[in-house]
Design a protein around this motif. Sequence first.
Motif, PDB file in Angstrom:
ATOM      1  N   GLY A   1       0.792  -1.223   0.000  1.00 16.38           N
ATOM      2  CA  GLY A   1       0.000   0.000   0.000  1.00 16.38           C
ATOM      3  C   GLY A   1       0.822   1.270   0.000  1.00 16.38           C
ATOM      4  N   ALA A   2       2.153   1.147  -0.111  1.00 15.07           N
ATOM      5  CA  ALA A   2       3.004   2.341  -0.078  1.00 15.07           C
ATOM      6  C   ALA A   2       2.961   3.122  -1.384  1.00 15.07           C
ATOM      7  CB  ALA A   2       4.446   1.949   0.244  1.00 15.07           C
ATOM      8  N   GLY A   3       2.508   2.473  -2.476  1.00 15.72           N
ATOM      9  CA  GLY A   3       2.414   3.155  -3.764  1.00 15.72           C
ATOM     10  C   GLY A   3       3.366   2.626  -4.819  1.00 15.72           C
ATOM     11  N   LYS A   4       4.036   1.505  -4.535  1.00 13.77           N
ATOM     12  CA  LYS A   4       5.035   0.975  -5.470  1.00 13.77           C
ATOM     13  C   LYS A   4       4.410   0.575  -6.801  1.00 13.77           C
ATOM     14  CE  LYS A   4       6.201  -2.399  -2.717  1.00 13.77           C
ATOM     15  NZ  LYS A   4       5.167  -2.172  -1.705  1.00 13.77           N
ATOM     16  N   SER A   5       3.348  -0.237  -6.757  1.00 13.43           N
ATOM     17  CA  SER A   5       2.722  -0.707  -7.994  1.00 13.43           C
ATOM     18  C   SER A   5       2.076   0.436  -8.767  1.00 13.43           C
ATOM     19  CB  SER A   5       1.679  -1.787  -7.678  1.00 13.43           C
ATOM     20  OG  SER A   5       2.299  -2.929  -7.117  1.00 13.43           O
ATOM     21  N   THR A   6       1.497   1.392  -8.048  1.00  9.96           N
ATOM     22  CA  THR A   6       0.912   2.556  -8.719  1.00  9.96           C
ATOM     23  C   THR A   6       1.973   3.329  -9.481  1.00  9.96           C
ATOM     24  OG1 THR A   6      -0.782   2.751  -6.992  1.00  9.96           O
ATOM     25  CG2 THR A   6      -0.397   4.683  -8.367  1.00  9.96           C
ATOM     26  N   LEU A   7       3.133   3.505  -8.862  1.00 10.80           N
ATOM     27  CA  LEU A   7       4.227   4.207  -9.523  1.00 10.80           C
ATOM     28  C   LEU A   7       4.667   3.487 -10.794  1.00 10.80           C
ATOM     29  CD1 LEU A   7       6.393   6.382  -9.657  1.00 10.80           C
ATOM     30  CD2 LEU A   7       7.780   5.007  -8.084  1.00 10.80           C
ATOM     31  N   LEU A   8       4.796   2.155 -10.719  1.00 11.66           N
ATOM     32  CA  LEU A   8       5.229   1.405 -11.897  1.00 11.66           C
ATOM     33  C   LEU A   8       4.172   1.434 -12.995  1.00 11.66           C
ATOM     34  CD1 LEU A   8       7.189  -1.702 -10.599  1.00 11.66           C
ATOM     35  CD2 LEU A   8       7.936   0.630 -10.996  1.00 11.66           C
ATOM     36  N   LYS A   9       2.903   1.435 -12.631  1.00 15.00           N
ATOM     37  CA  LYS A   9       1.842   1.517 -13.643  1.00 15.00           C
ATOM     38  C   LYS A   9       1.877   2.868 -14.359  1.00 15.00           C
ATOM     39  CE  LYS A   9      -1.312  -1.775 -11.466  1.00 15.00           C
ATOM     40  NZ  LYS A   9      -2.563  -1.964 -10.706  1.00 15.00           N
ATOM     41  N   ILE A  10       2.207   3.922 -13.630  1.00  9.85           N
ATOM     42  CA  ILE A  10       2.333   5.236 -14.267  1.00  9.85           C
ATOM     43  C   ILE A  10       3.544   5.261 -15.191  1.00  9.85           C
ATOM     44  CG2 ILE A  10       2.830   7.672 -13.815  1.00  9.85           C
ATOM     45  CD1 ILE A  10       1.115   7.432 -11.295  1.00  9.85           C
TER      46      ILE A  10
ATOM     47  N   ASP B   1       7.658  -5.828 -11.291  1.00  7.11           N
ATOM     48  CA  ASP B   1       6.915  -5.658 -10.036  1.00  7.11           C
ATOM     49  C   ASP B   1       6.628  -7.008  -9.393  1.00  7.11           C
ATOM     50  OD1 ASP B   1       5.409  -4.833  -7.923  1.00  7.11           O
ATOM     51  OD2 ASP B   1       3.688  -4.159  -9.088  1.00  7.11           O
ATOM     52  N   GLU B   2       7.508  -7.481  -8.539  1.00  6.46           N
ATOM     53  CA  GLU B   2       7.277  -8.636  -7.664  1.00  6.46           C
ATOM     54  C   GLU B   2       6.943  -9.921  -8.395  1.00  6.46           C
ATOM     55  OE1 GLU B   2       8.144 -10.002  -4.586  1.00  6.46           O
ATOM     56  OE2 GLU B   2       7.539  -8.026  -3.908  1.00  6.46           O
ATOM     57  N   VAL B   3       7.154  -9.992  -9.695  1.00  2.84           N
ATOM     58  CA  VAL B   3       6.750 -11.199 -10.415  1.00  2.84           C
ATOM     59  C   VAL B   3       7.664 -12.375 -10.111  1.00  2.84           C
ATOM     60  CG1 VAL B   3       5.658  -9.956 -12.305  1.00  2.84           C
ATOM     61  CG2 VAL B   3       8.085 -10.505 -12.442  1.00  2.84           C
ATOM     62  N   LEU B   4       8.890 -12.109  -9.637  1.00  2.00           N
ATOM     63  CA  LEU B   4       9.801 -13.213  -9.357  1.00  2.00           C
ATOM     64  C   LEU B   4       9.307 -14.080  -8.208  1.00  2.00           C
ATOM     65  CD1 LEU B   4      13.322 -11.560  -9.713  1.00  2.00           C
ATOM     66  CD2 LEU B   4      11.912 -12.680 -11.427  1.00  2.00           C
ATOM     67  N   ALA B   5       8.426 -13.535  -7.367  1.00  2.00           N
ATOM     68  CA  ALA B   5       7.891 -14.311  -6.241  1.00  2.00           C
ATOM     69  C   ALA B   5       7.046 -15.485  -6.721  1.00  2.00           C
ATOM     70  CB  ALA B   5       7.053 -13.410  -5.337  1.00  2.00           C
ATOM     71  N   VAL B   6       6.550 -15.406  -7.949  1.00  2.00           N
ATOM     72  CA  VAL B   6       5.705 -16.479  -8.487  1.00  2.00           C
ATOM     73  C   VAL B   6       6.557 -17.654  -8.970  1.00  2.00           C
ATOM     74  CG1 VAL B   6       3.959 -17.052 -10.216  1.00  2.00           C
ATOM     75  CG2 VAL B   6       3.961 -14.791  -9.155  1.00  2.00           C
TER      76      VAL B   6
ATOM     77  N   THR C   1      18.488  -0.347 -18.367  1.00  2.00           N
ATOM     78  CA  THR C   1      18.045   0.080 -17.043  1.00  2.00           C
ATOM     79  C   THR C   1      16.936  -0.835 -16.530  1.00  2.00           C
ATOM     80  OG1 THR C   1      18.603   2.354 -17.621  1.00  2.00           O
ATOM     81  CG2 THR C   1      17.123   2.049 -15.758  1.00  2.00           C
ATOM     82  N   VAL C   2      16.965  -1.126 -15.220  1.00  2.00           N
ATOM     83  CA  VAL C   2      15.962  -1.985 -14.595  1.00  2.00           C
ATOM     84  C   VAL C   2      15.383  -1.265 -13.384  1.00  2.00           C
ATOM     85  CG1 VAL C   2      15.491  -4.204 -13.490  1.00  2.00           C
ATOM     86  CG2 VAL C   2      17.175  -4.080 -15.341  1.00  2.00           C
ATOM     87  N   LEU C   3      14.051  -1.253 -13.293  1.00  2.00           N
ATOM     88  CA  LEU C   3      13.345  -0.801 -12.089  1.00  2.00           C
ATOM     89  C   LEU C   3      12.720  -2.030 -11.453  1.00  2.00           C
ATOM     90  CD1 LEU C   3      13.731   1.931 -13.557  1.00  2.00           C
ATOM     91  CD2 LEU C   3      11.478   2.594 -12.720  1.00  2.00           C
ATOM     92  N   PHE C   4      13.081  -2.298 -10.216  1.00  2.00           N
ATOM     93  CA  PHE C   4      12.771  -3.583  -9.589  1.00  2.00           C
ATOM     94  C   PHE C   4      12.047  -3.368  -8.266  1.00  2.00           C
ATOM     95  CE2 PHE C   4      14.363  -7.322  -7.025  1.00  2.00           C
ATOM     96  CZ  PHE C   4      13.597  -8.271  -7.672  1.00  2.00           C
ATOM     97  N   VAL C   5      10.816  -3.882  -8.173  1.00  2.00           N
ATOM     98  CA  VAL C   5      10.041  -3.842  -6.930  1.00  2.00           C
ATOM     99  C   VAL C   5       9.997  -5.244  -6.340  1.00  2.00           C
ATOM    100  CG1 VAL C   5       7.724  -3.615  -5.968  1.00  2.00           C
ATOM    101  CG2 VAL C   5       8.600  -1.856  -7.479  1.00  2.00           C
TER     102      VAL C   5
END
Length: 427
Positions: free
Chosen positions: A84-93, A193-198, A221-225
């Motif tokens: 809920g901190a806003g990580k996924s929202t930021l990546l969607k933008i 965005d966190e897909v490696l957890a799957v 460049t890589v942006l990694f959540v």
Amino acid sequence: MSDTILKVENISKQYRLGLVGTGTISHDLNRWWYRVRGKEDPYLKIGEANDRSTKGTSDYVWALRDINFEVQRGEVLGIIGKNGAGKSTLLKILSKVTSPTTGKIKTKGRIASLLEVGTGFHGEMTGRENIYLNGAILGMTKKEIRSKIDEIIEFSGCERYIDTPVKRYSSGMTVRLAFAVAAFLEPEILVIDEVLAVGDAEFQKKAIGKMQDISRGEGRTVLFVSHNMAAVQNLCTRAIVLEHGKVVFEGDSNNSINFYLKSNTWKGINKHCLKKGVKNIIVEDIILNSANNQSKVITGQALIIKFILKKQMNKRYKNIRIDFKIDDVYGNRVSWFSSAINSQLTFDDFDDLGEMSFNFKKLSLVYGEYILSYVLIADNIEQENAQEYLRFEIAPGAYYKSPIEITPNHTSVLLDYNIDTNFKGLN
């Protein structure tokens, strides 16, 4: 020429809870009237921070508020924070899945995104067809995709099912193929965005290796959540910490992770720890004593970890066993111990309170913070299973008689050893 490949300027995102859009015709008209007059949206002046744990008074929330940062070419930027901190929202933008309420983004080159399992895949199309579809969305020509398709299929490990509709894939197979497409079709910026957890352990290792290759070797460049701090530490050169939609810290990956962990973790006993088991016997307390019965735990000195046990039922028990593990703050296993290893150990029944102590003559863990989890077993029945129950700190101490300071960057576990030298007859 500037080497900045991504620049985020004053990005904010506002939502109205429970509704699509503003929710009322009057709000829509009001916004339109302000816009045609060249004035600022009046609803930007209201709204609350996005704290999911508290009840708010406004229908408007700011999922993101005034986000600013830059990313250099070839950099791996970690984005960390609580749910809920806003990580996924930021990546969607950043991926242009949704638009910001205010602010702008400047990029150089194509962006490929892995936001959720199966995002951008059509379930009725085969894996091979989806590779061409995603490549086309990324702006690749058919010739370019064809030159990479064999590598994509091989990396994904889905060759046997590549001509099967994706709707029949498992979530793990889907994310394998999606990652392979995004990584091999050479976008300038890869957003994950966190897909490696799957994925399974094999895929995670391959994916992290591939991300290191494309950032260090190919200069992309890589942006990694991720919530996996060990992965962020190993992969990212720099990280930002989000809290309630705002950037609260920015720095190198180690400092960012330490800031996040210290600001969001408990100290000492975790009273909110979920204890599973039948609980006929419980751990009432855990006491750590170092040399001379001091509460401070020091590297190289003696340590006693004492488990205080309490009966919940008036019953005799045999074969009482305690297993416990020690992890570092990144979630990596450091050590594991069990009372069952000592074959000479005998257990006497106790009336109400009992204790079991683990004695370490010379503590071999380097200084830092650690987390203890335990399992309590009696008569082969699990009584308690408590994960991340105790957080404790080890202070620096002299394990070796050496002027060299051993730091956590060198190792986590220290071992006693001798060095023999023989230089006779050597030229």
